[in-house]
Motif scaffolding. Structure first.
Motif, short mmCIF file in Angstrom:
data_model
loop_
_atom_site.label_atom_id
_atom_site.label_comp_id
_atom_site.label_asym_id
_atom_site.label_seq_id
_atom_site.Cartn_x
_atom_site.Cartn_y
_atom_site.Cartn_z
N ASP A 145 0.80 -1.23 0.00
CA ASP A 145 0.00 0.00 0.00
C ASP A 145 0.83 1.28 0.00
N THR A 146 2.16 1.16 -0.03
CA THR A 146 3.01 2.36 -0.10
C THR A 146 4.03 2.21 -1.23
N PHE A 147 4.54 3.34 -1.68
CA PHE A 147 5.54 3.32 -2.74
C PHE A 147 6.83 2.66 -2.26
N GLY A 148 7.20 2.91 -1.00
CA GLY A 148 8.38 2.28 -0.45
C GLY A 148 8.24 0.77 -0.40
N GLY A 149 7.04 0.32 -0.05
CA GLY A 149 6.79 -1.12 -0.02
C GLY A 149 6.89 -1.73 -1.40
N LEU A 150 6.41 -0.99 -2.41
CA LEU A 150 6.49 -1.48 -3.79
C LEU A 150 7.95 -1.57 -4.23
N CYS A 151 8.75 -0.54 -3.92
CA CYS A 151 10.17 -0.56 -4.28
C CYS A 151 10.88 -1.73 -3.62
N ASP A 152 10.61 -1.95 -2.32
CA ASP A 152 11.24 -3.06 -1.61
C ASP A 152 10.86 -4.40 -2.24
N HIS A 153 9.60 -4.53 -2.62
CA HIS A 153 9.14 -5.78 -3.23
C HIS A 153 9.86 -6.03 -4.55
N ILE A 154 9.99 -4.98 -5.35
CA ILE A 154 10.67 -5.12 -6.65
C ILE A 154 12.13 -5.47 -6.44
N LEU A 155 12.80 -4.77 -5.51
CA LEU A 155 14.21 -5.02 -5.25
C LEU A 155 14.45 -6.44 -4.75
N ASN A 156 13.56 -6.93 -3.89
CA ASN A 156 13.70 -8.29 -3.36
C ASN A 156 13.39 -9.34 -4.42
N LYS A 157 12.60 -8.95 -5.41
CA LYS A 157 12.21 -9.89 -6.46
C LYS A 157 13.33 -10.06 -7.49
N ILE A 158 14.22 -9.08 -7.58
CA ILE A 158 15.35 -9.17 -8.51
C ILE A 158 16.41 -10.07 -7.87
N GLN A 159 16.41 -11.32 -8.24
CA GLN A 159 17.30 -12.29 -7.61
C GLN A 159 18.69 -12.26 -8.23
N LEU A 160 19.38 -11.12 -8.04
CA LEU A 160 20.72 -10.97 -8.59
C LEU A 160 21.66 -10.43 -7.51
N ASN A 161 22.95 -10.60 -7.73
CA ASN A 161 23.93 -10.10 -6.78
C ASN A 161 24.02 -8.58 -6.88
N HIS A 162 24.28 -7.94 -5.75
CA HIS A 162 24.43 -6.49 -5.71
C HIS A 162 25.83 -6.08 -6.16
N ALA A 163 25.90 -4.98 -6.93
CA ALA A 163 27.18 -4.40 -7.34
C ALA A 163 27.06 -2.89 -7.27
N ASP A 164 28.16 -2.21 -6.94
CA ASP A 164 28.13 -0.76 -6.74
C ASP A 164 28.34 0.05 -8.01
N ASP A 165 28.55 -0.61 -9.14
CA ASP A 165 28.87 0.12 -10.37
C ASP A 165 27.65 0.85 -10.92
N CYS A 166 27.92 1.82 -11.79
CA CYS A 166 26.88 2.72 -12.32
C CYS A 166 26.36 2.21 -13.66
#
Length: 223
Positions: A38-59
């Motif tokens: 029900d919030t935009f932050g919740g939607l962003c978190d859901h999308i980020l958690n759904k992307i099953q990839l390793n994190h990298a700091d590059d641009c």
């Protein structure tokens, strides 16, 4: 604190944008998995958690520019040294063979750019015809239906032959690539930048939904 919300945004617009998010990040929303958010932050978190990839700091936007620069240089025979972020797209995509050159770029990159459209006057004329057809339906369904069919066919044809650039400089195209083809724009498509992605989603939702970025706080209500 101001209680911002997206209640005035058309749900179909949000649904269409989520479809673009699926394509860009190679994910799929199944069934009613977003109903509880029900919030935009919740939607962003859901999308980020759904992307099953390793994190990298590059641009990613920087990598998208490099990929675009290489594609321009190799397919359009443009000197690598003059391809900068502020290079005018009109200079490398002249009107006389613009569609062909864009198609070559797309083939080199491996995805559609969607940067060409018909002239504004064509779009407005077809919209006027479409609305006119809808109104005329109440008086003569045959004439109204003909107007609607003609306008829809016109939009389809205009999309096929449109030759106007939607963007001005290379930097804008690299940013568009980053939004709409995030993973394909990265050097390593098996990784993603988590912090960068949340900012990208905020910018993307604000632009597509006609909102101010200040409205898209993590607490902004989706309904």
């Amino acid at each position: 604190m101001t209680d911002y919300g997206l209640k005035n945004v058309d749900p179909e617009d949000i649904e269409e944008l989520l479809g673009k998010v699926e394509k860009s990040f190679d994910i799929k929303f199944v069934g009613n998995e977003l109903v509880h958010i029900d919030t935009f932050g919740g939607l962003c978190d859901h999308i980020l958690n759904k992307i099953q990839l390793n994190h990298a700091d590059d641009c990613t936007s920087q990598q998208a520019f490099y990929k675009l620069r290489d594609a321009i240089s190799s397919t359009l025979q443009v000197d690598h040294k003059i391809i900068s972020t502020d290079l005018l797209l009109a200079d490398i995509l002249p009107p006389q063979n613009r569609r062909l050159r864009v198609r070559k770029l797309e083939e080199a990159l491996g995805f559609k750019l969607n940067i060409l459209s018909p002239p504004a006057w064509v779009t407005w004329t077809l919209l006027f015809l479409l609305f006119g057809g809808l109104i005329t339906l109440y008086f003569s369904w045959k004439i109204g239906l003909s107007g609607i069919v003609f306008s829809i066919a016109g939009f389809w044809l205009a999309g096929k032959v449109g030759n106007e650039l939607d963007l001005q400089i290379v930097e804008q195209l690299a940013e568009k690539m980053t939004r709409e083809n995030y993973l394909k724009s990265r050097r390593n498509s098996k990784t993603f930048n988590r912090k960068e992605t949340e900012k990208l989603l905020t910018d993307w939702f604000a632009e597509e939904l006609g909102l101010e970025k200040e409205e898209l706080t993590r607490e902004a209500k989706l309904v």
